[in-house]
Design a protein around this motif. Structure first.
Motif, PDB file in Angstrom:
ATOM      1  N   ASN A  74     -52.118 -22.878  23.888  1.00  0.00           N
ATOM      2  CA  ASN A  74     -50.799 -22.895  23.242  1.00  0.00           C
ATOM      3  C   ASN A  74     -50.333 -24.316  22.903  1.00  0.00           C
ATOM      4  OD1 ASN A  74     -50.420 -23.746  25.811  1.00  0.00           O
ATOM      5  ND2 ASN A  74     -48.749 -22.334  26.325  1.00  0.00           N
ATOM      6  N   VAL A  75     -51.289 -25.247  22.784  1.00  0.00           N
ATOM      7  CA  VAL A  75     -50.935 -26.623  22.411  1.00  0.00           C
ATOM      8  C   VAL A  75     -51.906 -27.107  21.331  1.00  0.00           C
ATOM      9  CG1 VAL A  75     -50.704 -29.007  23.223  1.00  0.00           C
ATOM     10  CG2 VAL A  75     -50.053 -27.131  24.744  1.00  0.00           C
ATOM     11  N   VAL A  76     -51.355 -27.773  20.300  1.00  0.00           N
ATOM     12  CA  VAL A  76     -52.205 -28.392  19.278  1.00  0.00           C
ATOM     13  C   VAL A  76     -51.840 -29.872  19.177  1.00  0.00           C
ATOM     14  CG1 VAL A  76     -52.604 -26.328  17.870  1.00  0.00           C
ATOM     15  CG2 VAL A  76     -50.556 -27.719  17.467  1.00  0.00           C
ATOM     16  N   GLY A  77     -52.688 -30.626  18.485  1.00  0.00           N
ATOM     17  CA  GLY A  77     -52.430 -32.063  18.372  1.00  0.00           C
ATOM     18  C   GLY A  77     -52.235 -32.490  16.930  1.00  0.00           C
ATOM     19  N   TYR A 172     -43.532 -30.540  12.537  1.00  0.00           N
ATOM     20  CA  TYR A 172     -43.422 -29.241  13.222  1.00  0.00           C
ATOM     21  C   TYR A 172     -43.538 -28.068  12.256  1.00  0.00           C
ATOM     22  CZ  TYR A 172     -39.930 -25.511  13.924  1.00  0.00           C
ATOM     23  OH  TYR A 172     -39.248 -24.330  13.898  1.00  0.00           O
ATOM     24  N   ASP A 173     -42.819 -28.157  11.125  1.00  0.00           N
ATOM     25  CA  ASP A 173     -42.812 -27.040  10.183  1.00  0.00           C
ATOM     26  C   ASP A 173     -44.189 -26.882   9.531  1.00  0.00           C
ATOM     27  OD1 ASP A 173     -41.208 -24.996   9.153  1.00  0.00           O
ATOM     28  OD2 ASP A 173     -41.143 -26.022   7.205  1.00  0.00           O
ATOM     29  N   ASN A 174     -44.834 -28.010   9.244  1.00  0.00           N
ATOM     30  CA  ASN A 174     -46.196 -27.945   8.668  1.00  0.00           C
ATOM     31  C   ASN A 174     -47.177 -27.343   9.652  1.00  0.00           C
ATOM     32  OD1 ASN A 174     -45.917 -28.919   6.050  1.00  0.00           O
ATOM     33  ND2 ASN A 174     -45.753 -31.029   6.792  1.00  0.00           N
ATOM     34  N   VAL A 175     -47.035 -27.709  10.918  1.00  0.00           N
ATOM     35  CA  VAL A 175     -47.934 -27.137  11.931  1.00  0.00           C
ATOM     36  C   VAL A 175     -47.722 -25.624  11.999  1.00  0.00           C
ATOM     37  CG1 VAL A 175     -48.447 -27.036  14.415  1.00  0.00           C
ATOM     38  CG2 VAL A 175     -48.102 -29.252  13.320  1.00  0.00           C
ATOM     39  N   LEU A 176     -46.451 -25.213  11.985  1.00  0.00           N
ATOM     40  CA  LEU A 176     -46.149 -23.767  12.048  1.00  0.00           C
ATOM     41  C   LEU A 176     -46.808 -23.033  10.890  1.00  0.00           C
ATOM     42  CD1 LEU A 176     -42.423 -22.962  12.852  1.00  0.00           C
ATOM     43  CD2 LEU A 176     -44.461 -22.187  14.047  1.00  0.00           C
ATOM     44  N   LYS A 177     -46.689 -23.620   9.694  1.00  0.00           N
ATOM     45  CA  LYS A 177     -47.185 -22.935   8.493  1.00  0.00           C
ATOM     46  C   LYS A 177     -48.692 -22.995   8.366  1.00  0.00           C
ATOM     47  CE  LYS A 177     -42.943 -23.357   5.860  1.00  0.00           C
ATOM     48  NZ  LYS A 177     -42.091 -24.428   5.355  1.00  0.00           N
ATOM     49  N   SER A 178     -49.314 -24.020   8.976  1.00  0.00           N
ATOM     50  CA  SER A 178     -50.756 -24.187   8.760  1.00  0.00           C
ATOM     51  C   SER A 178     -51.583 -23.752   9.962  1.00  0.00           C
ATOM     52  CB  SER A 178     -51.061 -25.653   8.441  1.00  0.00           C
ATOM     53  OG  SER A 178     -50.608 -26.474   9.489  1.00  0.00           O
ATOM     54  N   SER A 179     -50.935 -23.355  11.052  1.00  0.00           N
ATOM     55  CA  SER A 179     -51.707 -22.895  12.206  1.00  0.00           C
ATOM     56  C   SER A 179     -51.134 -21.535  12.598  1.00  0.00           C
ATOM     57  CB  SER A 179     -51.568 -23.876  13.362  1.00  0.00           C
ATOM     58  OG  SER A 179     -50.253 -23.831  13.859  1.00  0.00           O
ATOM     59  N   ARG A 180     -51.730 -20.912  13.577  1.00  0.00           N
ATOM     60  CA  ARG A 180     -51.189 -19.601  13.958  1.00  0.00           C
ATOM     61  C   ARG A 180     -50.322 -19.699  15.205  1.00  0.00           C
ATOM     62  NH1 ARG A 180     -55.985 -16.088  14.658  1.00  0.00           N
ATOM     63  NH2 ARG A 180     -56.736 -18.053  15.409  1.00  0.00           N
ATOM     64  N   MET A 181     -49.745 -20.880  15.393  1.00  0.00           N
ATOM     65  CA  MET A 181     -48.917 -21.086  16.585  1.00  0.00           C
ATOM     66  C   MET A 181     -47.612 -20.290  16.496  1.00  0.00           C
ATOM     67  SD  MET A 181     -50.120 -23.027  18.881  1.00  0.00           S
ATOM     68  CE  MET A 181     -51.880 -22.917  18.807  1.00  0.00           C
ATOM     69  N   GLN A 182     -47.206 -19.747  17.630  1.00  0.00           N
ATOM     70  CA  GLN A 182     -45.906 -19.072  17.715  1.00  0.00           C
ATOM     71  C   GLN A 182     -45.181 -19.608  18.936  1.00  0.00           C
ATOM     72  OE1 GLN A 182     -46.425 -14.832  17.856  1.00  0.00           O
ATOM     73  NE2 GLN A 182     -47.521 -14.789  15.917  1.00  0.00           N
ATOM     74  N   VAL A 183     -43.878 -19.722  18.848  1.00  0.00           N
ATOM     75  CA  VAL A 183     -43.077 -20.164  20.002  1.00  0.00           C
ATOM     76  C   VAL A 183     -43.289 -19.171  21.146  1.00  0.00           C
ATOM     77  CG1 VAL A 183     -40.697 -20.465  20.801  1.00  0.00           C
ATOM     78  CG2 VAL A 183     -41.379 -21.292  18.517  1.00  0.00           C
ATOM     79  N   LEU A 218     -42.152 -26.339  22.362  1.00  0.00           N
ATOM     80  CA  LEU A 218     -41.054 -25.618  21.705  1.00  0.00           C
ATOM     81  C   LEU A 218     -40.885 -24.228  22.296  1.00  0.00           C
ATOM     82  CD1 LEU A 218     -42.909 -27.199  19.183  1.00  0.00           C
ATOM     83  CD2 LEU A 218     -40.605 -26.937  18.288  1.00  0.00           C
ATOM     84  N   VAL A 219     -39.650 -23.916  22.657  1.00  0.00           N
ATOM     85  CA  VAL A 219     -39.411 -22.662  23.376  1.00  0.00           C
ATOM     86  C   VAL A 219     -38.153 -21.953  22.848  1.00  0.00           C
ATOM     87  CG1 VAL A 219     -40.412 -23.639  25.476  1.00  0.00           C
ATOM     88  CG2 VAL A 219     -37.942 -23.697  25.190  1.00  0.00           C
ATOM     89  N   HIS A 220     -38.048 -20.682  23.200  1.00  0.00           N
ATOM     90  CA  HIS A 220     -36.796 -19.957  22.949  1.00  0.00           C
ATOM     91  C   HIS A 220     -35.766 -20.500  23.956  1.00  0.00           C
ATOM     92  CE1 HIS A 220     -33.858 -16.694  23.018  1.00  0.00           C
ATOM     93  NE2 HIS A 220     -34.288 -16.423  21.791  1.00  0.00           N
ATOM     94  N   PRO A 221     -34.492 -20.691  23.518  1.00  0.00           N
ATOM     95  CA  PRO A 221     -33.498 -21.272  24.439  1.00  0.00           C
ATOM     96  C   PRO A 221     -33.416 -20.551  25.786  1.00  0.00           C
ATOM     97  CG  PRO A 221     -32.571 -21.086  22.235  1.00  0.00           C
ATOM     98  CD  PRO A 221     -33.935 -20.490  22.160  1.00  0.00           C
ATOM     99  N   SER A 222     -33.631 -19.245  25.785  1.00  0.00           N
ATOM    100  CA  SER A 222     -33.496 -18.501  27.047  1.00  0.00           C
ATOM    101  C   SER A 222     -34.627 -18.842  28.028  1.00  0.00           C
ATOM    102  CB  SER A 222     -33.495 -16.999  26.777  1.00  0.00           C
ATOM    103  OG  SER A 222     -34.767 -16.636  26.265  1.00  0.00           O
ATOM    104  N   GLU A 223     -35.698 -19.482  27.517  1.00  0.00           N
ATOM    105  CA  GLU A 223     -36.843 -19.796  28.392  1.00  0.00           C
ATOM    106  C   GLU A 223     -36.944 -21.278  28.716  1.00  0.00           C
ATOM    107  OE1 GLU A 223     -40.400 -18.069  26.573  1.00  0.00           O
ATOM    108  OE2 GLU A 223     -40.098 -16.486  28.059  1.00  0.00           O
ATOM    109  N   MET A 224     -35.903 -22.015  28.344  1.00  0.00           N
ATOM    110  CA  MET A 224     -35.963 -23.480  28.489  1.00  0.00           C
ATOM    111  C   MET A 224     -36.202 -23.907  29.946  1.00  0.00           C
ATOM    112  SD  MET A 224     -35.719 -26.354  26.823  1.00  0.00           S
ATOM    113  CE  MET A 224     -35.428 -28.070  27.177  1.00  0.00           C
ATOM    114  N   GLN A 225     -35.419 -23.330  30.837  1.00  0.00           N
ATOM    115  CA  GLN A 225     -35.517 -23.745  32.244  1.00  0.00           C
ATOM    116  C   GLN A 225     -36.924 -23.489  32.798  1.00  0.00           C
ATOM    117  OE1 GLN A 225     -32.571 -25.056  33.931  1.00  0.00           O
ATOM    118  NE2 GLN A 225     -34.201 -25.837  35.234  1.00  0.00           N
ATOM    119  N   LYS A 226     -37.454 -22.318  32.464  1.00  0.00           N
ATOM    120  CA  LYS A 226     -38.779 -21.937  32.978  1.00  0.00           C
ATOM    121  C   LYS A 226     -39.840 -22.941  32.519  1.00  0.00           C
ATOM    122  CE  LYS A 226     -41.674 -18.812  31.069  1.00  0.00           C
ATOM    123  NZ  LYS A 226     -42.030 -17.562  30.437  1.00  0.00           N
TER     124      LYS A 226
END
Ligand code: ATP
Length: 460
Positions: A74-77, A172-183, A218-226
């Motif tokens: 779940n990490v890219v460079g 960030y937006d380019n990575v989202l559009k060019s990879s299959r990463m999901q939050v 990058l996370v959903h706000p509800s999962e920030m603490q975790k």
């Protein structure tokens, strides 16, 4: 530090802290680090890396990259540029507020950062070194300016990046559009940063040109603490895994007056050396600050749409931000040891107990005598064979004891000695750096034996 069967645990509490001058001297003498532009008198806070330094540095970088990017699905460079559009630094707040406040001692002329002064000296306006009176604080922006373009009037003023992580928000937006990463997912980068530090010093600790590594997760706000807890714990374990003196590592939580307005909490991973407890890496709660600011300043919508729930939001960010150069320095301070004479080594030795992963040279191949062509040929053959697998050094200068000590001083974990018995039965002596233990192995067993001991390992 992960121990191979050959590695012996170190006593920690009773090992004295190493004076920084010893590291500076070793670095210069053995080709790890040189002062930049030395023949012109040098530039304060800027250094060059020599033949061994560049190997160590590359190993540090590669290990971080491998353990943060290549072993996490779940990490890219990315690798962003040093120069960006100047608006980036307005959005990030660096143009207005990336400043240090500084005071000078009127008596001894020493210079101090206000945020580094002990509280009582600040209150009494007193120099912490000589007790002299301090000047009023002055404010300095740390950004280094540069210009793009050649024609006067069309040139655009911009900045060498003050922190490497901004590229991640920009891409960030380019990575989202060019990879299959999901939050939730992360983007990593290693890169140079530049700061006009007003008090550079302590060798590599505070430089004006240095290198940072960042993870922006990058996370959903509800999962920030975790996720904040998750990366805080992982990064601490990571640092613990690369040093000998694990009791010299701790967390320091930022007080309310240090926290950015958007940050619920922040922790520094600090290492204790002769410089005291000092920051090695920061774990930061960045919330949606960076992406919101860049959305606002660029006019581009940087929100994320959850593919399943269709919820639209700006992801929140957990940042882990550390320094390649501080890792370089702290690893050397942690690994350096001067051993008194012992049964195993009559003269005593300086040894760098670097983890084999990081050691600039993994193995040295030494013919017992230089004037015996059969020994030299066999040793060179072994060296050539090993060189395809790892950094190997051939050395036939001086007696064998001196050659071992030379390798100990640069942290080479293994020495292979070719002697007369080698010519009879194809076995060699393998001497291990830390315990100075020696075993005999067949030449054909060497590659697997050594590879097993220098390969990366990481239990995340
Ligand atoms: P400090 O308070 O020491 O100035 P910082 O909090 O400004 O550091 P960050 O901006 O969080 O540091 O940078 C992240 C990491 O980059 C630090 O943890 C450190 O390892 C490294 N770093 C920062 N400034 C320097 C510097 N001038 N020289 C070398 N490394 C640095």
């Amino acid at each position: 530090m992960t121990q191979t069967e050959d590695r012996i645990p170190l006593s920690t509490e009773d090992t004295p802290l190493v004076p920084i001058e010893k590291i500076v001297s070793l670095c210069k003498r053995r080709g790890f680090v040189y002062p930049n532009s030395e023949i012109y008198g040098g530039v304060s806070g800027i250094y060059d890396f020599g033949p061994l330094g560049v190997e160590l540095r590359n190993n540090i970088r590669r290990y971080w990259w491998w353990s943060m990017v290549q072993t996490n699905d779940n990490v890219v460079g990315i690798e962003g540029s040093i120069i960006t559009h100047p608006r980036v630094w307005e959005a990030s707040g660096h143009v207005d507020s990336f400043v240090d406040r500084l005071v000078d001692c009127k008596n001894c002329k020493r210079r101090f950062r206000v945020d580094h002064l002990p509280k009582e000296n600040l209150e009494q306006n007193k120099c912490p070194v000589c007790g002299g009176e301090l000047t009023e604080p002055r404010t300095f922006n740390l950004m280094m300016e540069t210009y793009i373009g050649v024609v006067e009037g069309e040139r655009m003023k911009t900045y060498l990046r003050g922190e490497a992580c901004q590229n991640i928000y920009l891409d960030y937006d380019n990575v989202l559009k060019s990879s299959r990463m999901q939050v939730p997912f992360g983007i990593c980068q290693i890169g140079k940063a530049f700061r006009n530090e007003v008090t550079p010093g302590n060798f590599l600790f505070r430089q004006r040109e240095f290198e940072q590594w960042d993870l922006q997760f990058l996370v959903h706000p509800s999962e920030m603490q975790k996720w904040f807890e998750y990366w805080k714990a992982r990064r601490f374990e990571w640092y613990k895994g690369i040093i000998n003196h694990t009791d010299r590592l701790h967390f320091r939580e930022h007080g309310p007056d240090e926290l950015a307005h958007y940050a619920k909490q922040a922790f520094d991973i600090e290492y204790r050396s002769i410089l005291g407890w000092q920051e090695w890496e920061g774990i930061h709660w960045r919330q949606d600050w960076d992406l919101s600011r860049h959305s606002q300043f660029s006019g581009q919508d940087l929100s994320y749409t959850d593919p399943e729930t269709k919820e639209r939001y700006i992801p929140w960010i957990v940042e882990t931000s550390g320094g390649v150069d501080r890792t370089f320095l702290f690893l050397l301070l942690d690994a350096y040891e001067e051993e008194p004479p012992s049964d195993k080594d009559k003269e005593g030795r300086t040894v760098l107990r670097l983890h084999p992963w990081f050691a600039p040279v993994k193995v040295a191949v030494l013919p017992l005598q230089k004037n015996k062509p059969e020994l030299v040929t066999t040793a060179k053959d072994i060296h050539k064979r090993l060189q395809r697998l790892m950094v190997s050094q051939y050395d036939d200068v001086a007696n064998i004891g001196r050659r071992y000590r030379r390798q100990d001083e640069i942290g080479t974990p293994f020495c292979v000695t070719v002697d007369f018995q080698t010519l009879e039965d194809q076995t060699v002596t393998v001497r291990e750096r830390d315990g100075m233990t020696q075993i005999r192995l067949h030449i054909d067993e060497l590659p697997a034996y050594l590879l097993e001991r220098v390969r990366w390992d990481y239990n995340a």
